[in-house]
Scaffold this motif. Structure first.
Motif, PDB file in Angstrom:
ATOM      1  N   ASP A 136     128.942  65.315 -13.502  1.00  0.00           N
ATOM      2  CA  ASP A 136     130.383  64.988 -14.359  1.00  0.00           C
ATOM      3  C   ASP A 136     129.473  64.447 -15.436  1.00  0.00           C
ATOM      4  OD1 ASP A 136     132.507  64.401 -15.545  1.00  0.00           O
ATOM      5  OD2 ASP A 136     133.185  62.802 -14.037  1.00  0.00           O
ATOM      6  N   VAL A 137     129.129  65.517 -16.588  1.00  0.00           N
ATOM      7  CA  VAL A 137     128.492  64.950 -17.751  1.00  0.00           C
ATOM      8  C   VAL A 137     129.240  65.367 -18.909  1.00  0.00           C
ATOM      9  CG1 VAL A 137     126.122  65.229 -16.602  1.00  0.00           C
ATOM     10  CG2 VAL A 137     127.338  67.024 -17.528  1.00  0.00           C
ATOM     11  N   GLY A 138     128.940  64.611 -20.102  1.00  0.00           N
ATOM     12  CA  GLY A 138     129.631  65.077 -21.320  1.00  0.00           C
ATOM     13  C   GLY A 138     130.965  64.643 -21.349  1.00  0.00           C
ATOM     14  N   GLY A 139     131.785  65.222 -22.315  1.00  0.00           N
ATOM     15  CA  GLY A 139     133.218  64.892 -22.079  1.00  0.00           C
ATOM     16  C   GLY A 139     133.723  63.853 -23.190  1.00  0.00           C
ATOM     17  N   GLU A 140     132.700  63.586 -24.258  1.00  0.00           N
ATOM     18  CA  GLU A 140     133.096  62.826 -25.484  1.00  0.00           C
ATOM     19  C   GLU A 140     133.377  61.436 -25.179  1.00  0.00           C
ATOM     20  OE1 GLU A 140     135.413  65.151 -28.231  1.00  0.00           O
ATOM     21  OE2 GLU A 140     133.585  66.060 -28.401  1.00  0.00           O
ATOM     22  N   PHE A 141     133.388  60.946 -24.081  1.00  0.00           N
ATOM     23  CA  PHE A 141     133.436  59.351 -23.816  1.00  0.00           C
ATOM     24  C   PHE A 141     132.555  58.643 -24.301  1.00  0.00           C
ATOM     25  CE2 PHE A 141     134.861  61.759 -19.907  1.00  0.00           C
ATOM     26  CZ  PHE A 141     136.160  61.530 -19.848  1.00  0.00           C
ATOM     27  N   GLY A 142     133.128  57.376 -24.831  1.00  0.00           N
ATOM     28  CA  GLY A 142     132.470  56.462 -25.415  1.00  0.00           C
ATOM     29  C   GLY A 142     131.133  55.801 -24.458  1.00  0.00           C
ATOM     30  N   ALA A 143     131.368  55.734 -23.224  1.00  0.00           N
ATOM     31  CA  ALA A 143     130.690  54.937 -22.337  1.00  0.00           C
ATOM     32  C   ALA A 143     130.681  56.105 -20.970  1.00  0.00           C
ATOM     33  CB  ALA A 143     131.073  53.757 -22.147  1.00  0.00           C
ATOM     34  N   THR A 144     129.590  55.718 -20.236  1.00  0.00           N
ATOM     35  CA  THR A 144     129.700  56.163 -18.641  1.00  0.00           C
ATOM     36  C   THR A 144     130.376  55.253 -18.145  1.00  0.00           C
ATOM     37  OG1 THR A 144     127.383  57.422 -19.257  1.00  0.00           O
ATOM     38  CG2 THR A 144     128.278  57.082 -16.873  1.00  0.00           C
ATOM     39  N   SER A 145     130.268  53.962 -18.349  1.00  0.00           N
ATOM     40  CA  SER A 145     131.410  53.211 -17.414  1.00  0.00           C
ATOM     41  C   SER A 145     132.727  53.557 -17.726  1.00  0.00           C
ATOM     42  CB  SER A 145     131.102  51.628 -18.330  1.00  0.00           C
ATOM     43  OG  SER A 145     129.988  51.501 -18.310  1.00  0.00           O
ATOM     44  N   THR A 146     133.119  54.255 -18.556  1.00  0.00           N
ATOM     45  CA  THR A 146     134.710  54.828 -18.600  1.00  0.00           C
ATOM     46  C   THR A 146     135.015  55.606 -17.452  1.00  0.00           C
ATOM     47  OG1 THR A 146     134.812  54.369 -20.988  1.00  0.00           O
ATOM     48  CG2 THR A 146     136.310  55.976 -19.998  1.00  0.00           C
ATOM     49  N   ILE A 147     133.840  56.807 -17.537  1.00  0.00           N
ATOM     50  CA  ILE A 147     134.090  57.614 -16.175  1.00  0.00           C
ATOM     51  C   ILE A 147     133.972  57.025 -15.097  1.00  0.00           C
ATOM     52  CG2 ILE A 147     132.826  59.698 -15.202  1.00  0.00           C
ATOM     53  CD1 ILE A 147     131.360  60.275 -17.907  1.00  0.00           C
ATOM     54  N   LEU A 148     133.068  55.963 -14.751  1.00  0.00           N
ATOM     55  CA  LEU A 148     133.093  55.287 -13.343  1.00  0.00           C
ATOM     56  C   LEU A 148     134.525  54.600 -13.014  1.00  0.00           C
ATOM     57  CD1 LEU A 148     130.754  55.712 -11.235  1.00  0.00           C
ATOM     58  CD2 LEU A 148     129.773  56.192 -13.732  1.00  0.00           C
ATOM     59  N   ALA A 149     134.740  53.693 -14.015  1.00  0.00           N
ATOM     60  CA  ALA A 149     135.982  53.003 -14.117  1.00  0.00           C
ATOM     61  C   ALA A 149     137.126  53.928 -13.727  1.00  0.00           C
ATOM     62  CB  ALA A 149     136.183  52.230 -15.353  1.00  0.00           C
ATOM     63  N   SER A 150     137.288  55.011 -14.352  1.00  0.00           N
ATOM     64  CA  SER A 150     138.333  55.900 -13.875  1.00  0.00           C
ATOM     65  C   SER A 150     138.337  56.411 -12.394  1.00  0.00           C
ATOM     66  CB  SER A 150     138.369  57.236 -14.770  1.00  0.00           C
ATOM     67  OG  SER A 150     137.325  57.876 -14.589  1.00  0.00           O
ATOM     68  N   TYR A 151     137.135  56.687 -11.810  1.00  0.00           N
ATOM     69  CA  TYR A 151     136.655  56.786 -10.533  1.00  0.00           C
ATOM     70  C   TYR A 151     137.394  55.575  -9.628  1.00  0.00           C
ATOM     71  CZ  TYR A 151     133.494  60.788 -11.613  1.00  0.00           C
ATOM     72  OH  TYR A 151     132.913  61.923 -12.420  1.00  0.00           O
ATOM     73  N   VAL A 152     136.940  54.350 -10.074  1.00  0.00           N
ATOM     74  CA  VAL A 152     137.364  53.358  -9.342  1.00  0.00           C
ATOM     75  C   VAL A 152     138.930  53.432  -9.270  1.00  0.00           C
ATOM     76  CG1 VAL A 152     137.390  50.900  -8.920  1.00  0.00           C
ATOM     77  CG2 VAL A 152     135.430  52.199  -9.698  1.00  0.00           C
ATOM     78  N   ARG A 153     139.716  53.720 -10.288  1.00  0.00           N
ATOM     79  CA  ARG A 153     141.035  53.760 -10.200  1.00  0.00           C
ATOM     80  C   ARG A 153     141.469  54.746  -9.556  1.00  0.00           C
ATOM     81  NH1 ARG A 153     142.459  53.317 -16.717  1.00  0.00           N
ATOM     82  NH2 ARG A 153     144.825  52.992 -15.843  1.00  0.00           N
ATOM     83  N   ALA A 154     141.060  55.968  -9.387  1.00  0.00           N
ATOM     84  CA  ALA A 154     141.495  57.127  -8.741  1.00  0.00           C
ATOM     85  C   ALA A 154     141.143  56.814  -7.228  1.00  0.00           C
ATOM     86  CB  ALA A 154     140.727  58.379  -9.165  1.00  0.00           C
ATOM     87  N   ALA A 155     140.416  56.065  -6.959  1.00  0.00           N
ATOM     88  CA  ALA A 155     140.211  55.573  -5.443  1.00  0.00           C
ATOM     89  C   ALA A 155     141.193  54.683  -5.189  1.00  0.00           C
ATOM     90  CB  ALA A 155     138.850  55.011  -5.255  1.00  0.00           C
ATOM     91  N   GLY A 156     141.603  53.983  -6.100  1.00  0.00           N
ATOM     92  CA  GLY A 156     142.772  53.055  -5.727  1.00  0.00           C
ATOM     93  C   GLY A 156     142.073  51.626  -5.229  1.00  0.00           C
TER      94      GLY A 156
END
Ligand SMILES: [Mn+2]
Length: 353
Positions: free
Chosen positions: A144-164
């Motif tokens: 899961d690479v790229g995507g214009e996010f300001g931080a990789t932490s944003t991607i991982l935080a969204s996974y944690v949320r998706a995991a409930g």
């Protein structure tokens, strides 16, 4: 105003995307015994937080024991404080037996970017990074690479949320600080998802810990380094250059480049210095028409053995130092940098006369 409930889901589309990624991540990870999650070398908070979040998800969601490791050193006082205050479980890669792992993850960098310490032949299974995608990353079973996010932490935080899952306090604090520091307080190169996850993490984050991370105690070398940085800084129109010489910590170049950009009238800054047989350099810009990542890659052209990374506003690189002529290499990099602005032959003026 609507109240912020801690486990508020992200916007529908983002959540659906994060869930799909998470499912694939779990599919790849399940059945493995031990995962090694690596940051880029001399890890910054975003890299460290992302690695810890991936390890957390692997353990809680996929039943895989995970260890976080990093190459290089944790140099910046804020970054050392992050690890100390939050008691983050990360170890130097040199203390890890790579043979004991059967699953490998890389965060905030990619296999073909040279700023990590995984052995060259090793196959990476999981790659999560907000930097521009490299084709080689597609070889990873999960990427899961790229995507214009300001931080990789944003991607991982969204996974944690998706995991409930509710993020543990230390992890939430690290992710929050990862987004905050990589986007300079949601001020540079951020998208809506960065803001959304930043706000989601806020109630979970330890505010007292954050304060002591952002305002850490500093070693005397730090003040000495700044003293000489100000003395050595030279101004060339809208560009400032600081050749620091020997560094006590390699990520000092990033901090000084960042600091110098706040000088009135500056649009570009370059800081460079040597550490452990390598030349480290860092570029910052506030000029939206220019691209720091491209400039740094151009500076690396024809200089073998180096590695470069970065994007629009910030970029960095390192180069092996020749046995003789370390000074010459620094001087040549500075010259090439200045040439990019058509000021190659001008002398420049000292910041502190
Ligand atoms: Mn990052």
């Amino acid at each position: 105003m609507a109240s912020v409930t801690p486990l508020r889901p992200p916007p529908h589309d983002d959540l659906a995307i994060a869930r799909a990624h998470l499912r694939r991540l779990y599919d790849v990870a399940r059945g493995h015994k031990r995962a090694l999650v690596l940051t880029h070398d001399n890890p910054d908070p975003d890299s460290m937080a992302s690695a810890l979040a991936l390890a957390f998800l692997l353990e809680r969601g996929a039943g895989v024991r995970a260890q976080v490791a990093y190459g290089g050193i944790i140099g910046r006082a804020e970054n050392r404080a992050l690890v100390r205050v939050l008691k983050l479980a990360a170890v130097p890669l040199s203390r890890v037996d790579i043979g004991a792992f059967d699953l490998f993850g890389l965060v905030d960098t990619q296999p073909s970017i040279g700023n990590h310490s995984l052995p060259p032949g090793l196959h990476v299974d999981l790659v999560i990074d907000h930097h521009p995608p490299r084709v080689q990353s597609q070889a990873a079973a999960f990427h899961d690479v790229g995507g214009e996010f300001g931080a990789t932490s944003t991607i991982l935080a969204s996974y944690v949320r998706a995991a409930g899952l509710r993020p543990p306090r230390a992890l939430a604090t690290a992710l929050f600080y990862g987004i905050k520091s990589d986007t300079r307080d949601l001020h540079r190169e951020f998208v809506g998802a960065d803001v959304d996850n930043y706000l989601w993490l806020f109630p979970f984050a330890d505010k007292a810990a954050l304060a002591s991370i952002e305002h850490p105690e500093l070693p005397s070398e730090y003040f000495a380094a700044y003293h000489s940085a100000y003395e050595k800084a030279r101004l060339y129109g809208h560009a400032v250059v600081v050749d620091l010489g020997e560094l006590y910590a390699p990520d000092l170049v990033a901090e000084i480049a960042e600091r110098m950009l706040s000088l009135e009238g500056m649009k570009w800054s370059l800081a460079l210095g040597t550490y452990g047989g390598q030349l480290f350099l860092s570029v910052r810009t506030s000029d939206r028409r220019m691209n720091a990542g491209r400039l740094v890659r151009r500076l690396m052209d024809g200089r073998p053995g180096g590695s470069a990374g970065g994007h629009g506003a910030m970029a960095g690189a390192r180069l092996p130092l020749p046995k003789a002529g370390a000074r010459r290499l620094s001087a040549a990099v500075v010259r090439d940098f200045l040439r990019a602005f058509d000021v190659g032959r001008k002398k420049g003026v000292k910041l502190v006369p």
